[in-house]
Design a protein around this motif. Sequence first.
Motif, short mmCIF file in Angstrom:
data_model
loop_
_atom_site.label_atom_id
_atom_site.label_comp_id
_atom_site.label_asym_id
_atom_site.label_seq_id
_atom_site.Cartn_x
_atom_site.Cartn_y
_atom_site.Cartn_z
N UNK A 56 -19.87 75.21 30.99
CA UNK A 56 -21.16 76.09 31.53
C UNK A 56 -22.55 76.30 30.05
N UNK A 57 -22.58 76.09 29.33
CA UNK A 57 -23.48 76.31 27.53
C UNK A 57 -23.55 73.99 28.29
N UNK A 58 -23.06 73.47 27.98
CA UNK A 58 -23.38 72.14 28.04
C UNK A 58 -24.13 71.52 29.65
N UNK A 59 -23.40 71.74 30.15
CA UNK A 59 -24.22 71.57 32.24
C UNK A 59 -25.37 72.49 32.00
N UNK A 60 -25.35 73.46 31.54
CA UNK A 60 -26.66 74.66 31.22
C UNK A 60 -27.80 74.43 31.17
N UNK A 61 -26.77 73.30 30.20
CA UNK A 61 -28.82 72.37 28.48
C UNK A 61 -28.71 71.61 29.43
N UNK A 62 -27.58 70.65 29.91
CA UNK A 62 -28.44 69.01 30.78
C UNK A 62 -29.52 69.69 31.07
N UNK A 63 -28.96 69.92 32.26
CA UNK A 63 -29.73 70.20 33.11
C UNK A 63 -31.22 70.85 32.78
N UNK A 64 -31.33 71.88 32.16
CA UNK A 64 -32.76 72.84 31.79
C UNK A 64 -33.94 71.82 31.08
N UNK A 65 -32.73 70.43 30.18
CA UNK A 65 -33.21 69.85 29.47
C UNK A 65 -34.21 68.99 30.52
N UNK A 66 -33.48 68.67 31.65
CA UNK A 66 -33.61 67.52 32.68
C UNK A 66 -35.02 67.97 33.42
N UNK A 67 -35.21 68.81 33.92
CA UNK A 67 -35.89 69.93 34.42
C UNK A 67 -37.22 70.31 33.94
N UNK A 68 -37.19 70.76 32.43
CA UNK A 68 -38.32 70.65 31.69
C UNK A 68 -38.88 69.19 31.51
N UNK A 69 -38.46 67.93 32.26
CA UNK A 69 -39.63 66.84 32.13
C UNK A 69 -39.60 66.21 33.66
N UNK A 70 -39.48 67.53 34.42
CA UNK A 70 -40.28 67.43 35.77
C UNK A 70 -41.47 67.91 36.01
N UNK A 71 -41.76 69.01 35.34
CA UNK A 71 -43.15 69.88 35.90
C UNK A 71 -43.48 69.94 34.42
N UNK A 72 -44.73 68.62 34.61
CA UNK A 72 -44.61 67.70 35.67
C UNK A 72 -43.82 66.84 35.00
N UNK A 73 -43.65 65.68 35.87
CA UNK A 73 -42.82 64.46 35.02
C UNK A 73 -43.95 63.49 33.74
N UNK A 74 -42.39 64.07 33.10
CA UNK A 74 -42.96 62.94 31.98
C UNK A 74 -41.18 62.39 30.65
#
Length: 351
Positions: A56-74
């Motif tokens: 859960x920690x690993x998957x949540x962290x990976x998704x969180x990192x990805x989302x942080x680069x989508x708002x705005x996309x960079x």
Amino acid sequence: MRDILIAAAVGLLLSIFGTPLAIRLFSRRGYGQSIREEGPSGHHDKRGTPTMGGTVIVISALIAYGVAHLIPPHEMTVSGLLVLFLMTGLGAVGFLDDFIKIYKQRSLGLRSGAKALGQLIVGAVFAVLVTRFPDAYAITPAETRVSFLRDFGPSIGIIGFTIWVLIMIVGFSNAVNLTDGLDGLASGATGAVLASYILIGNWQLRNSCTSQLGPNCYWVRDPLDLAVVAAAVLGALIGFLWWNAPPAKIFMGDTGSLALGGVIAGLAITTRTQLLLIILAGMCVVITMSVIIQVGFFKMTGKRVFRMAPLQHHFELAGWAETTIVVRFWIVAGLFAATGLGLFYVEWVPK
């Protein structure tokens, strides 16, 4: 700063709401923790508690990192992706270890040699890639020097640097693994280190040599994104801790402890604060040293220094309540992290 806040918030929300789903899924499939017979007797009540919560920690962290680069996309950075690769790779080694324990219903998963080999393979790939992607404004083609608060001394070469990185990765992933002996202990201890690296990454960004040249600037690649990685993992860890706090509803297992050890080692290497990690993660280091002292002294004299190692079990057998040990060790972990941050700041102060 926005990326850091988004990563932490998303990681927290995914983990705090995703962990109960994992608890139900793992319980339904019988993915319960096996307990060593030679361990403290109070731990036998924990037998069957769902484990592998580190997923859960690993998957949540990976998704969180990805989302942080989508708002705005960079774009994501190579430094952030390398640390996440190290976390995921070591988490996969830990997952295999946990799964074997569950499948064979025993407290021993992977053999020590196989486990070490898995750590070495993941660590070697990370070490080689780190030297292939030096700091953007570095003078040399590959940064291969040891660091404390920043790089010092001559280059130790590609081979020497690879060995040094492997020692760090294997050492700290096993240190966090040894710390994970009581409910919430490893989560709190590594959380203090991750919080420190959010501050360190921010500070290195604000005083980067790319924006201001001077004797106290930092030649560090992607410091902001490394802070985002630390924030994503910290958010996920806090959400998990909600369910992992005593009495734990789920354990992180080797999946979580090896992954967390990899993250803090990776952050230390990429922020060029390698030796500083010994202080920042001092609680994990002390616990690891207790095992080394116990084993070494017993082999030499046939006697024990502690009632049981790792250190937290010594205090259990001394009559301390589990929650007392966890909270006091958290306090010590916080003091170690504060000391490391203090040294980092004092070194920067213009002379």
